[in-house]
Design a protein around this motif. Structure first.
Motif, PDB file in Angstrom:
ATOM      1  N   PRO A   1      12.983   2.763   5.871  1.00 28.80           N
ATOM      2  CA  PRO A   1      12.461   2.655   7.239  1.00 28.80           C
ATOM      3  C   PRO A   1      11.787   1.309   7.523  1.00 28.80           C
ATOM      4  O   PRO A   1      11.813   0.829   8.645  1.00 28.80           O
ATOM      5  N   GLN A   2      11.225   0.696   6.483  1.00 27.74           N
ATOM      6  CA  GLN A   2      10.594  -0.616   6.692  1.00 27.74           C
ATOM      7  C   GLN A   2      11.645  -1.709   6.823  1.00 27.74           C
ATOM      8  O   GLN A   2      11.425  -2.718   7.490  1.00 27.74           O
TER       9      GLN A   2
ATOM     10  N   ASP B   1       2.553   1.630  -3.352  1.00 32.30           N
ATOM     11  CA  ASP B   1       1.586   2.149  -4.339  1.00 32.30           C
ATOM     12  C   ASP B   1       1.386   3.654  -4.149  1.00 32.30           C
ATOM     13  O   ASP B   1       1.276   4.406  -5.116  1.00 32.30           O
ATOM     14  N   MET B   2       1.318   4.066  -2.878  1.00 34.01           N
ATOM     15  CA  MET B   2       1.162   5.498  -2.598  1.00 34.01           C
ATOM     16  C   MET B   2       2.339   6.264  -3.215  1.00 34.01           C
ATOM     17  O   MET B   2       2.163   7.272  -3.896  1.00 34.01           O
TER      18      MET B   2
ATOM     19  N   TYR C   1       2.050   9.010  -6.278  1.00 37.13           N
ATOM     20  CA  TYR C   1       2.485  10.402  -6.130  1.00 37.13           C
ATOM     21  C   TYR C   1       3.813  10.669  -6.848  1.00 37.13           C
ATOM     22  O   TYR C   1       4.439  11.704  -6.641  1.00 37.13           O
TER      23      TYR C   1
ATOM     24  N   HIS D   1      12.715   7.068   1.898  1.00 42.03           N
ATOM     25  CA  HIS D   1      11.644   7.407   2.831  1.00 42.03           C
ATOM     26  C   HIS D   1      10.564   6.341   2.985  1.00 42.03           C
ATOM     27  O   HIS D   1       9.788   6.377   3.937  1.00 42.03           O
ATOM     28  N   VAL D   2      10.460   5.430   2.021  1.00 43.11           N
ATOM     29  CA  VAL D   2       9.391   4.422   2.093  1.00 43.11           C
ATOM     30  C   VAL D   2       9.960   3.031   2.364  1.00 43.11           C
ATOM     31  O   VAL D   2       9.469   2.311   3.240  1.00 43.11           O
TER      32      VAL D   2
ATOM     33  N   ASP E   1       0.833  -1.214   0.000  1.00 43.96           N
ATOM     34  CA  ASP E   1       0.000   0.000   0.000  1.00 43.96           C
ATOM     35  C   ASP E   1       0.864   1.259   0.000  1.00 43.96           C
ATOM     36  O   ASP E   1       0.575   2.227  -0.702  1.00 43.96           O
ATOM     37  N   LEU E   2       1.927   1.226   0.803  1.00 42.83           N
ATOM     38  CA  LEU E   2       2.807   2.405   0.872  1.00 42.83           C
ATOM     39  C   LEU E   2       3.606   2.560  -0.424  1.00 42.83           C
ATOM     40  O   LEU E   2       3.831   3.676  -0.898  1.00 42.83           O
TER      41      LEU E   2
ATOM     42  N   ARG F   1      11.737   6.497  17.113  1.00 43.70           N
ATOM     43  CA  ARG F   1      11.170   7.573  17.941  1.00 43.70           C
ATOM     44  C   ARG F   1       9.711   7.856  17.599  1.00 43.70           C
ATOM     45  O   ARG F   1       8.986   8.437  18.386  1.00 43.70           O
ATOM     46  N   TRP F   2       9.260   7.448  16.424  1.00 43.85           N
ATOM     47  CA  TRP F   2       7.879   7.709  16.030  1.00 43.85           C
ATOM     48  C   TRP F   2       6.893   6.765  16.687  1.00 43.85           C
ATOM     49  O   TRP F   2       5.694   7.008  16.667  1.00 43.85           O
ATOM     50  N   ARG F   3       7.400   5.666  17.263  1.00 48.17           N
ATOM     51  CA  ARG F   3       6.470   4.720  17.884  1.00 48.17           C
ATOM     52  C   ARG F   3       5.938   5.271  19.190  1.00 48.17           C
ATOM     53  O   ARG F   3       6.599   6.041  19.860  1.00 48.17           O
ATOM     54  N   ARG F   4       4.711   4.850  19.528  1.00 48.55           N
ATOM     55  CA  ARG F   4       4.107   5.303  20.776  1.00 48.55           C
ATOM     56  C   ARG F   4       4.932   4.905  21.966  1.00 48.55           C
ATOM     57  O   ARG F   4       5.442   3.820  22.010  1.00 48.55           O
TER      58      ARG F   4
ATOM     59  N   ASN G   1      13.857   8.819  -3.455  1.00 49.18           N
ATOM     60  CA  ASN G   1      12.969   9.175  -2.343  1.00 49.18           C
ATOM     61  C   ASN G   1      12.169   7.973  -1.862  1.00 49.18           C
ATOM     62  O   ASN G   1      11.925   7.827  -0.661  1.00 49.18           O
TER      63      ASN G   1
ATOM     64  N   LEU H   1       6.854   9.578  -6.600  1.00 51.61           N
ATOM     65  CA  LEU H   1       8.097   9.817  -5.846  1.00 51.61           C
ATOM     66  C   LEU H   1       9.264   9.257  -6.656  1.00 51.61           C
ATOM     67  O   LEU H   1       9.130   8.212  -7.294  1.00 51.61           O
TER      68      LEU H   1
END
Lengths: 246, 248
Positions: free
Chosen positions: B168-169, B149-150, B154, B164-165, B146-147, B245-248, B160, B156
């Protein structure tokens, strides 16, 4: 802005395992006029998302063409998916700025954040947002690139009614300020009437157009549920074949 | 974590050293020198400059072979994870390379390419590469379509999208490959040095093995463990923290 022509002569899903090949879309031809808000209304599973993926160039296995009228170029697309598809490791603002690919659009992003009431949350990571807020970020991201065509795939699904209404109103406010051509998918006829200039009704698979109706309610009266309901009744009473589909 | 739990790592280390000291005292043999004796040897080797020289040589080999293995392995793993045909073709190769004993690769590299620095590095890279490929391939298979495809929708750029996609995964898989890589590579490097180099910790271990000098063997081993722990705490853990750091 120019008109956009969508023609899908056929889209077939090949055989997979026990399932035989099946035609998802057949003889679909639609012209979207510049700045028009068009809603695709059809039963679940009829192929609406498949069509959007074809238009967005995510699915290239079909017979047909998508292009800007009188040009060969494909339109620049902003796509608001059912699931917001935000990058969880980027803040709200970073998610929006990513699709701008280095273009300096600080004022545009600020304007969009403010219109969608998210300025306060611009440095927050998506995991800390509610679903309604994430959807608003996805809307901003799509508007930010100044697209020639905005695709929206049931962007209010699974939101509670008050939140859905709020996001819908914010979307309309933004669209009035930045009028792009929109292709909006829904199976909720009331929602479609509240939003669209034009309603396109779709048959079950293989999907084709079975109705193309202009919404005549003035936009300033669309807040009124009674107006929407009256238009819906009139439409369904006058078109039993559409009533049968929904 | 309770206050007591905070002291557990230090406490367990103290218990280990105490047990070692006790066993050395009971056995009273050169085959098991006490921690105090090993610390003395460590200090002398450090003062003489021998420890830093040999440790430095091994570390340079570790850094070069690790960097090459990670770069190549990540690129190949990503390609295999995203391309089913490529994966089907090369899967058997991977299984073969995963199962070749490290010793065989090292000997063959020395026989074919001579007792050189390049042969040594190549032998380490060949040993580590399949592990990195397998780990990154698993990561590439779990990339969120899904990411992707996004990103495509767009428009990218490839850079990039990768930065950025995809990256990180893949990060948790990279960290896993890094940790297991460091652990594996330094063990292989010691064998490479033991068999065909004239410096490095492996060379020194070989020398002290011939002299039956267990205290020096332990001193060099401990030095390397300290370095690896240093890398874990000063580089890997902060990197992990920063990327999560983005995780809760």
């Amino acid at each position: 802005m120019s008109d956009i022509q969508i023609e899908v002569r056929q889209k077939v899903y090949p055989a997979a395992g026990q399932a035989a090949p099946h035609a998802a879309i057949q003889d679909f031809k639609l012209t979207l006029h510049a700045g028009e808000f068009v809603c695709l209304v059809g039963p679940s599973g009829c192929g609406k998302t498949t069509l959007l993926n074809i238009v967005a160039d995510l699915d290239q296995d079909y017979d047909g063409e998508i292009r800007i009228a009188r040009q060969q170029a494909r339109p620049k697309i902003g796509y608001i998916f059912q699931n917001p598809r935000l990058l969880p490791w980027r803040t709200v603002r970073q998610n929006i700025e990513l699709v701008l690919q280095g273009r300096d659009a600080t004022e545009t992003v600020d304007f969009l954040l403010e219109t969608m009431q998210l300025t306060r949350f611009q440095h927050v990571y998506p995991e800390r947002l509610s679903l309604g807020m994430s959807r608003r970020v996805a809307i901003i991201r799509a508007f930010a690139i100044d697209p020639e065509l905005l695709l929206m795939d049931e962007p209010f699904v699974s939101l509670d009614p008050p939140t859905a209404r709020q996001v819908r109103e914010l979307l309309l406010e933004l669209w009035r300020k930045r009028p792009h051509t929109v292709l909006f998918v829904t199976h909720d006829l009331r929602e479609a009437i509240a939003l669209a200039d034009r309603l396109i009704f779709l048959s079950p698979s293989p999907m084709s157009i079975v109705g193309d109706i202009r919404v005549t309610i003035p936009r300033d009266l669309r807040q009124d549920e009674n107006e929407i309901e009256a238009f819906r009744r009139q439409l369904l009473d006058g078109a039993p074949h559409i009533k049968q589909l929904l | 974590m309770s206050n007591l739990q905070k002291f557990f790592p230090a406490l367990s280390l103290a218990v280990f050293v105490a047990a070692w000291q006790g066993a050395a005292w009971v056995l009273d043999s050169n085959l098991l020198p006490s921690p105090v004796t090993v610390a003395g040897v460590f200090w002398l080797e450090l003062l003489s400059g021998q420890l830093t020289y040999h440790l430095g040589s091994t570390l340079i080999r570790l850094i070069v072979s690790f960097a090459v293995a990670m770069l190549l392995g990540s690129a190949i793993g990503l390609a295999l994870g995203r391309n089913k045909n490529l994966n089907a073709f090369f899967d058997n190769w991977l299984v073969i390379f995963l199962n070749i004993p490290a010793l065989v690769t090292i000997i063959l590299c020395y026989v074919w390419f001579g007792l050189s620095e390049a042969s040594a590095i190549l032998a380490v890279v060949i040993n580590k590469l399949p592990n990195v490929i397998v780990t990154i391939r698993e990561g590439a298979r779990t990339l969120d379509q899904d990411l992707l495809d996004m990103a495509r929708c767009y428009r990218l750029s490839r850079i990039n999208t990768l930065k950025h996609v995809i990256w990180p995964q893949l990060h948790p898989f990279m960290m896993s490959a890094t940790r297991s890589g460091l652990a594996l590579i330094w063990k292989i490097i010691l064998i490479v040095e033991l068999l065909g180099r004239n410096n490095g910790v492996g060379f020194q271990l070989h020398l002290y093995f011939q002299l039956f000098d267990v205290a020096s063997i332990l001193a060099y081993s401990i030095a390397f463990v300290i370095v690896i722990q240093g890398i874990e705490h000063t580089i890997l853990k902060p990197l992990d923290k920063q990327s999560q750091r983005w995780r809760r």
